[in-house]
Write an enzyme that holds these catalytic residues in place. Sequence first.
Site, PDB file in Angstrom:
ATOM      1  N   HIS A 376       0.805  -1.231   0.000  1.00 15.29           N
ATOM      2  CA  HIS A 376       0.000   0.000   0.000  1.00 15.29           C
ATOM      3  C   HIS A 376       0.832   1.272   0.000  1.00 15.29           C
ATOM      4  O   HIS A 376       0.293   2.352   0.274  1.00 15.29           O
ATOM      5  CB  HIS A 376      -0.913   0.054   1.223  1.00 15.29           C
ATOM      6  CG  HIS A 376      -1.941  -1.031   1.285  1.00 15.29           C
ATOM      7  ND1 HIS A 376      -3.225  -0.883   0.808  1.00 15.29           N
ATOM      8  CD2 HIS A 376      -1.867  -2.290   1.770  1.00 15.29           C
ATOM      9  CE1 HIS A 376      -3.904  -2.003   1.017  1.00 15.29           C
ATOM     10  NE2 HIS A 376      -3.096  -2.875   1.596  1.00 15.29           N
ATOM     11  N   LYS A 567      -8.451  13.643   4.719  1.00 15.89           N
ATOM     12  CA  LYS A 567      -7.578  12.467   4.660  1.00 15.89           C
ATOM     13  C   LYS A 567      -6.539  12.655   5.752  1.00 15.89           C
ATOM     14  O   LYS A 567      -6.491  13.722   6.366  1.00 15.89           O
ATOM     15  CB  LYS A 567      -6.896  12.352   3.299  1.00 15.89           C
ATOM     16  CG  LYS A 567      -6.265  13.680   2.829  1.00 15.89           C
ATOM     17  CD  LYS A 567      -5.653  13.576   1.433  1.00 15.89           C
ATOM     18  CE  LYS A 567      -6.649  13.642   0.315  1.00 15.89           C
ATOM     19  NZ  LYS A 567      -6.621  12.489  -0.584  1.00 15.89           N
ATOM     20  N   ARG A 568      -5.703  11.627   6.013  1.00 10.02           N
ATOM     21  CA  ARG A 568      -4.628  11.820   6.977  1.00 10.02           C
ATOM     22  C   ARG A 568      -3.779  13.029   6.579  1.00 10.02           C
ATOM     23  O   ARG A 568      -3.631  13.323   5.382  1.00 10.02           O
ATOM     24  CB  ARG A 568      -3.762  10.559   7.051  1.00 10.02           C
ATOM     25  CG  ARG A 568      -4.430   9.419   7.783  1.00 10.02           C
ATOM     26  CD  ARG A 568      -4.809   9.812   9.187  1.00 10.02           C
ATOM     27  NE  ARG A 568      -3.642   9.932  10.028  1.00 10.02           N
ATOM     28  CZ  ARG A 568      -3.230   9.015  10.894  1.00 10.02           C
ATOM     29  NH1 ARG A 568      -3.930   7.909  11.054  1.00 10.02           N
ATOM     30  NH2 ARG A 568      -2.144   9.189  11.616  1.00 10.02           N
ATOM     31  N   LYS A 573       0.616  14.343   0.859  1.00  9.84           N
ATOM     32  CA  LYS A 573      -0.767  14.594   0.429  1.00  9.84           C
ATOM     33  C   LYS A 573      -1.006  16.085   0.175  1.00  9.84           C
ATOM     34  O   LYS A 573      -2.026  16.480  -0.377  1.00  9.84           O
ATOM     35  CB  LYS A 573      -1.743  14.076   1.479  1.00  9.84           C
ATOM     36  CG  LYS A 573      -1.684  12.559   1.662  1.00  9.84           C
ATOM     37  CD  LYS A 573      -2.665  12.088   2.719  1.00  9.84           C
ATOM     38  CE  LYS A 573      -2.506  10.628   3.096  1.00  9.84           C
ATOM     39  NZ  LYS A 573      -3.157   9.693   2.144  1.00  9.84           N
ATOM     40  N   THR A 675      -8.734   6.342  -1.701  1.00 12.31           N
ATOM     41  CA  THR A 675     -10.065   5.745  -1.782  1.00 12.31           C
ATOM     42  C   THR A 675     -11.129   6.804  -1.500  1.00 12.31           C
ATOM     43  O   THR A 675     -12.261   6.686  -1.970  1.00 12.31           O
ATOM     44  CB  THR A 675     -10.220   4.565  -0.791  1.00 12.31           C
ATOM     45  OG1 THR A 675      -9.648   4.948   0.455  1.00 12.31           O
ATOM     46  CG2 THR A 675      -9.530   3.328  -1.301  1.00 12.31           C
ATOM     47  N   LYS A 679     -15.027   7.806  -3.185  1.00 15.37           N
ATOM     48  CA  LYS A 679     -16.271   8.124  -2.470  1.00 15.37           C
ATOM     49  C   LYS A 679     -16.836   9.454  -2.951  1.00 15.37           C
ATOM     50  O   LYS A 679     -18.045   9.593  -3.171  1.00 15.37           O
ATOM     51  CB  LYS A 679     -16.013   8.170  -0.954  1.00 15.37           C
ATOM     52  CG  LYS A 679     -15.578   6.827  -0.383  1.00 15.37           C
ATOM     53  CD  LYS A 679     -14.960   6.933   1.011  1.00 15.37           C
ATOM     54  CE  LYS A 679     -14.183   5.653   1.330  1.00 15.37           C
ATOM     55  NZ  LYS A 679     -13.314   5.780   2.510  1.00 15.37           N
TER      56      LYS A 679
HETATM   57  C1  26Q Z   1       3.459   0.309  10.383  1.00 15.62           C
HETATM   58  C2  26Q Z   1       4.353  -0.051  11.369  1.00 15.62           C
HETATM   59  C3  26Q Z   1       4.281   0.509  12.640  1.00 15.62           C
HETATM   60  C4  26Q Z   1       3.265   1.402  12.905  1.00 15.62           C
HETATM   61  C5  26Q Z   1       2.346   1.744  11.925  1.00 15.62           C
HETATM   62  C6  26Q Z   1       2.443   1.218  10.665  1.00 15.62           C
HETATM   63  C7  26Q Z   1       1.482   1.598   9.615  1.00 15.62           C
HETATM   64  C8  26Q Z   1       0.114   1.660   9.896  1.00 15.62           C
HETATM   65  C9  26Q Z   1      -0.791   2.017   8.924  1.00 15.62           C
HETATM   66  C10 26Q Z   1       1.881   1.880   8.318  1.00 15.62           C
HETATM   67  C11 26Q Z   1       0.964   2.241   7.351  1.00 15.62           C
HETATM   68  C12 26Q Z   1      -0.379   2.310   7.638  1.00 15.62           C
HETATM   69  C13 26Q Z   1      -1.427   2.690   6.668  1.00 15.62           C
HETATM   70  C14 26Q Z   1      -1.215   2.914   5.390  1.00 15.62           C
HETATM   71  C15 26Q Z   1      -2.297   3.329   4.492  1.00 15.62           C
HETATM   72  O1  26Q Z   1      -3.403   3.606   4.919  1.00 15.62           O
HETATM   73  N1  26Q Z   1      -2.027   3.397   3.187  1.00 15.62           N
HETATM   74  C16 26Q Z   1      -3.040   3.784   2.240  1.00 15.62           C
HETATM   75  O2  26Q Z   1      -3.702   2.612   1.788  1.00 15.62           O
HETATM   76  C17 26Q Z   1      -4.812   2.929   0.974  1.00 15.62           C
HETATM   77  C18 26Q Z   1      -5.518   1.637   0.641  1.00 15.62           C
HETATM   78  O3  26Q Z   1      -4.777   0.898  -0.289  1.00 15.62           O
HETATM   79  C19 26Q Z   1      -4.390   3.690  -0.253  1.00 15.62           C
HETATM   80  O4  26Q Z   1      -5.537   4.082  -0.952  1.00 15.62           O
HETATM   81  C20 26Q Z   1      -3.566   4.922   0.116  1.00 15.62           C
HETATM   82  O5  26Q Z   1      -3.032   5.515  -1.053  1.00 15.62           O
HETATM   83  C21 26Q Z   1      -2.435   4.530   1.057  1.00 15.62           C
HETATM   84  O6  26Q Z   1      -1.753   5.678   1.507  1.00 15.62           O
END
Ligand code: 26Q
Length: 828
Positions: A376, A567-568, A573, A675, A679
């Site tokens: 991702h 978004k985050r 972004k 995503t 929406k």
């Molecule tokens: C990893 C290790 C330790 C702590 C946290 C994490 C961690 C947690 C969540 C790393 C990444 C995430 C989330 C990533 C994320 O949401 N990515 C998004 O995924 C979406 C679904 O595929 C995409 O549409 C977005 O582009 C992408 O940024």
Amino acid sequence: MGKSGKSPEKSSGKSAGKEWLGLDAKSFATDLDRHLNLTLGKDPVEGSHLYLYNAAALTIRDRLVERWRATRDKYATEKPKRVAYLSLEFLMGRTLTNAVLNLDMDEALRKALKDYGVTLEELAQEERDAGLGNGGLGRLAACFLDSCATLELPVTGYGIRYDYGMFHQKIKDGYQIELPDQWLKEGNPWEFEAPENIRRIKFHGHTETHADADGNLRVQWVDTDDVLAVPYDMPIPGYRNNTVNTLRLWKASATDEFKLDQFNQGSYTEAVAAKNEAEQISMVLYPNDVSENGKVLRLRQQYFLSSASLQDVIIRWRQRNGDTFEGFADKNCFQLNDTHPAIAVAELMRLLMDDYGMGWDEAWEITRSTMAYTNHTLLPEALERWPVRLFRDMLPRLLEIIYEINARFLRQVSSHWPHDEGKLRELSIIEEGGEPQVRMAYLAIVGSHSVNGVAALHTELLKSGLFKTFYELWPEKFNNKTNGVTPRRWLGFCNPQLASLINKTIGEGWLTDLDQLQQLKPLADDKAFQKKWMAVKKHNKTLLAEMVECACGVSFDTDMMFDVQVKRIHEYKRQLLNILHVIHLYDRIMRGDTEGMVPRCVLIGGKAAPGYFMAKLIIKLINSVAEVVNAEPLADKLLKVAFLPNYRVTAMEMICAGTDLSEQISTAGKEASGTGNMKFMMNGALTIGTLDGANIEIRDAVGEEDFFLFGLKADEVEQVRKSYDPDSIIESDSDLKSVMHLLESGHFNLCEPGIFNPIINTIRDPHDQWVTAADFRSFTDAQVAVGEVYQQKALWTRKSILNTASSGMFSSDRTIGQYADEIWRLKR
Ligand code: 26Q
């Protein structure tokens, strides 16, 4: 198993020979009353909305449970191939309203509620979001579960039951404050504890090798500190098809063993403290959406989830098939939601070899053919790595297995690229150097039969960049699965007025076959239809304006354009680019240069990781700019700015329906998919965006005419960065120069001098990774074009209709259909 969209007769069903509960208003009224009086023991009079909510939840839940058991029976008889979707995050949002929609109980429940003088909307407010995720990746998992149940696919979600989900965001003096999310405080009627399926998870200890009766070397992992994994199951209903799948969330619990050992030695407090340590594992969701390296507890969570879930699948397999693994790989598949559960690759090897006596080759064949990995992210700094030292201490047996996987893999690499030391170093699962690290993405790629990206561009960039050499080695493993979102929640539920207009126009088939929205295309220029379309948007804007007024104290005028970025908060972004444009509009207003300016309400929302300094400063800047702009009388009819606190699933349900313009403005090549963009499109917003992630496919689907494109392309970003000179860009663009002057003069931070210097410095930094200044001109020009179209009501409405009509491919049903056919190879 049938196809989606079939609508079996309501209430026609039986479990264990008994007719199902009624779905009519009268049955609901009876059950509401019974649950309120008997299950909860409250009077309607003293019952606050919370009790009535709980009674309603139990009433709906009973109906879910009937269908849930029937689905379980069906899977048990038909023995289909099954999928376990492993994810550290499931961002479910609310359950009640979703269940009501999917089980078609809206009308009857509303009628039953009339007696209590409460609306379904009011009741729904009582439910807290299940916010067990950060953002896109977690919400994707939730949309996927909805689609799997709707397509009647035997897919189980496996995750962690965090006591505290995503933090609650408050804004104080413009700054983000994080508060704990106590989502379970009032209880959770949607979960079922399943103590009969508790699993035991090992940590620490050491390994011992001995020969078994046949002379084979066997490894035992001993002297471990064990933790129990207690499952809590949540029902996942499909859309009107009587299928109810399962989301199984694990809670950590201490073993009882301390009672015997430590307690008898008198170390009572130490014993209780040890219990605490075990239970910490499922205490809190990590609120970073990019990996935070090295946190011991996070690795514990990852292993806890992976081990508990794999044991669960294996034990159930053995209950049904006895002590053989023949056919296991044909009947099981594990989808890894990013590298977070990638340790499952080594854990499956361990379970098969150490617990079930299988040899390496056979275990490896099963592992490789059952595991599949979804990536991702394209940010190299986000790739997960764990210090070998940490593994050796916490998961010694898994480290041995990872070393062996790596040794065998590197032999393959040397035979593919003989005498190439560089290739070995490059591809090794163990990154050597100061502190050796385990590269989790490499473990996932080596241990899986499928590696997929989440949008076309993203997958291409994985193949040509991050994972280039792996792609050369195994081109057949790589594939794309462009993300999607569930049209039930993200159009049917969140936009009832638009849904109803669509139903009246083309029928209800689109809810399970979103391509049917194409039938709206001929109506894009139909005056009468446009009028209805605009009336719905106006209504939704009114609701959104009420929310903004209530949450931010800023009044949005529904005649103005609603321009939204939620978004985050992350530098890539580029919320910063958005706010620079807002400053530019403010600057024009102050200069009296307002000709042709379309009145706008700009809404920005999102959470910053608590340790992400720049992201938090960007939130402060947005709030500071908002304060100045909203207080400026000259700007009153032209520009409003608000930062919406605590953006979450439930907020998006209202936001996407009331948005005119969707901001998808990431630096090209950085957003894997997005995503939220989908929406917004489904709900008839127009997009202003870069050629990044799924924006590209959105633009292809709707046509370039009906998408506001701007900015450098992914390859151009890479070129530009080689000789990037933001100062000269600023110097040669009088608009940007003026914006920078406002920022640098402290116009938005008169009482807090210098606070935005880090932001100013990044914009002017030749190493600014996100090349914000480079895209300012083109963004601002595209915004002018947006304004011109917005002023032509009929033209805008036409484009809005065409966006919804073209959004069919962004249904997660399409995405899940592709996973099922091409990765999981399920029959359907
Ligand atoms: C990893 C290790 C330790 C702590 C946290 C994490 C961690 C947690 C969540 C790393 C990444 C995430 C989330 C990533 C994320 O949401 N990515 C998004 O995924 C979406 C679904 O595929 C995409 O549409 C977005 O582009 C992408 O940024």
